[in-house]
Design a protein around this motif. Sequence first.
Motif, PDB file in Angstrom:
ATOM      1  N   ASP A   1       0.844  -1.193   0.000  1.00  0.00           N
ATOM      2  CA  ASP A   1       0.000   0.000   0.000  1.00  0.00           C
ATOM      3  C   ASP A   1       0.883   1.248   0.000  1.00  0.00           C
ATOM      4  O   ASP A   1       1.834   1.342   0.782  1.00  0.00           O
ATOM      5  N   PRO A   2       0.577   2.246  -0.852  1.00  0.00           N
ATOM      6  CA  PRO A   2       1.388   3.485  -0.863  1.00  0.00           C
ATOM      7  C   PRO A   2       1.441   4.187   0.490  1.00  0.00           C
ATOM      8  O   PRO A   2       2.388   4.909   0.784  1.00  0.00           O
ATOM      9  N   GLY A   3       0.405   3.988   1.304  1.00  0.00           N
ATOM     10  CA  GLY A   3       0.385   4.634   2.614  1.00  0.00           C
ATOM     11  C   GLY A   3       0.917   3.776   3.738  1.00  0.00           C
ATOM     12  O   GLY A   3       0.671   4.073   4.918  1.00  0.00           O
ATOM     13  N   PHE A   4       1.676   2.736   3.409  1.00  0.00           N
ATOM     14  CA  PHE A   4       2.157   1.771   4.407  1.00  0.00           C
ATOM     15  C   PHE A   4       2.935   2.445   5.534  1.00  0.00           C
ATOM     16  O   PHE A   4       2.672   2.195   6.717  1.00  0.00           O
ATOM     17  N   ALA A   5       3.892   3.312   5.194  1.00  0.00           N
ATOM     18  CA  ALA A   5       4.713   3.962   6.222  1.00  0.00           C
ATOM     19  C   ALA A   5       3.852   4.837   7.133  1.00  0.00           C
ATOM     20  O   ALA A   5       4.039   4.865   8.359  1.00  0.00           O
TER      21      ALA A   5
ATOM     22  N   ALA B   1       3.024   4.523  11.334  1.00  0.00           N
ATOM     23  CA  ALA B   1       3.129   5.639  12.270  1.00  0.00           C
ATOM     24  C   ALA B   1       1.803   5.855  13.005  1.00  0.00           C
ATOM     25  O   ALA B   1       1.788   6.094  14.226  1.00  0.00           O
ATOM     26  N   LEU B   2       0.690   5.743  12.297  1.00  0.00           N
ATOM     27  CA  LEU B   2      -0.615   5.899  12.945  1.00  0.00           C
ATOM     28  C   LEU B   2      -0.861   4.787  13.961  1.00  0.00           C
ATOM     29  O   LEU B   2      -1.409   5.037  15.042  1.00  0.00           O
ATOM     30  N   ARG B   3      -0.466   3.564  13.616  1.00  0.00           N
ATOM     31  CA  ARG B   3      -0.656   2.465  14.570  1.00  0.00           C
ATOM     32  C   ARG B   3       0.063   2.755  15.869  1.00  0.00           C
ATOM     33  O   ARG B   3      -0.480   2.599  16.962  1.00  0.00           O
ATOM     34  N   ARG B   4       1.297   3.202  15.748  1.00  0.00           N
ATOM     35  CA  ARG B   4       2.090   3.443  16.944  1.00  0.00           C
ATOM     36  C   ARG B   4       1.605   4.693  17.695  1.00  0.00           C
ATOM     37  O   ARG B   4       1.675   4.758  18.927  1.00  0.00           O
TER      38      ARG B   4
ATOM     39  N   GLU C   1      11.786  -0.654  12.108  1.00  0.00           N
ATOM     40  CA  GLU C   1      11.821  -2.045  12.534  1.00  0.00           C
ATOM     41  C   GLU C   1      10.461  -2.714  12.295  1.00  0.00           C
ATOM     42  O   GLU C   1      10.392  -3.850  11.814  1.00  0.00           O
ATOM     43  N   GLU C   2       9.390  -2.019  12.631  1.00  0.00           N
ATOM     44  CA  GLU C   2       8.065  -2.611  12.422  1.00  0.00           C
ATOM     45  C   GLU C   2       7.824  -2.888  10.945  1.00  0.00           C
ATOM     46  O   GLU C   2       7.291  -3.947  10.581  1.00  0.00           O
ATOM     47  N   ALA C   3       8.220  -1.958  10.087  1.00  0.00           N
ATOM     48  CA  ALA C   3       8.056  -2.174   8.645  1.00  0.00           C
ATOM     49  C   ALA C   3       8.820  -3.406   8.183  1.00  0.00           C
ATOM     50  O   ALA C   3       8.294  -4.231   7.423  1.00  0.00           O
ATOM     51  N   THR C   4      10.042  -3.557   8.665  1.00  0.00           N
ATOM     52  CA  THR C   4      10.853  -4.715   8.284  1.00  0.00           C
ATOM     53  C   THR C   4      10.213  -6.010   8.752  1.00  0.00           C
ATOM     54  O   THR C   4      10.154  -6.998   8.012  1.00  0.00           O
ATOM     55  N   ARG C   5       9.708  -6.030   9.982  1.00  0.00           N
ATOM     56  CA  ARG C   5       9.095  -7.247  10.543  1.00  0.00           C
ATOM     57  C   ARG C   5       7.807  -7.613   9.795  1.00  0.00           C
ATOM     58  O   ARG C   5       7.500  -8.785   9.621  1.00  0.00           O
TER      59      ARG C   5
END
Length: 280
Positions: free
Chosen positions: A129-133, A137-140, A176-180
């Motif tokens: 998803d283009p808005g993944f990053a 950030a919103l999750r955290r 780190e979350e993105a990588t995991r």
Amino acid sequence: MDVARAAALDRLERFYDAVPRDGARTEDFGALVLFVRDGAGWPFYARPRPDATRTASLADVTEVRARQRALGLPETFEWVHEHQPDLLAVARSAGLAVLEAPLMLLEPERLPEPGTLSDVPVRVLDPGDPGFATDIALRRAVAAVGFAHGGTARGEAGPADRDAALAQLDVAALQEEATRIVDGRRISVLAGTPDEGALASGMAMRVDDVAEIAGVATLPSARRRGLGAAVTATLAHELRADGTDLIFLSAGSEDIARVYLRVGFRRVGTACIAEPAAVI
């Protein structure tokens, strides 16, 4: 303790030991092992060594705490009470405050569909998803606000507080979350509406066929709408679809545990989290 419950707790113990090892080095102190993260990111903790033949002593705990202070780490310890029942008294004698959190295991046959729990949609974060990053950030940010205002009661903190929290996030933790998520070791979800934005979030950490659901949080202004239950159920369904055999979580209180009972979890033990007692 029945055989099935004992086997499940043994699997959880192996999971707890495995999770930090790909992002931390270990230092042994008697019957304890301290996980020390290499690089930036959320700091780890000390736990009983899986191969220890005795309960950690007061001297072990004191030595670990001194090492944590020297490294600038929080003086935190985690363990499962049923595996180390004598450690509770040792930790308290060391001046630590211990949270005894209900440790809960999913009974898959009791898992409801998320849509029956809340009318707010929940979606799994997708690396494509283009808005993944931004979603990470919103999750955290939702989690930061939710955990800063603990419990299940409604409150004033809401979307404005979430947006303010975005600027305070740890960039290394986001990466780190993105990588995991990309490598399949983590699943993250968001619940929200077009008008209000992200209102609740959660994630799951996975090692082989065992996973822990954690970080389930709801903005106080959006509580009592079934969001925590819907987030948890979404994560559980996603994990089950990916072949995860054993799914568990730790509830921060008995009130929070009641939310998870609605999603098909039952209590199987107690997760202990110790840290220095607050000075009044």
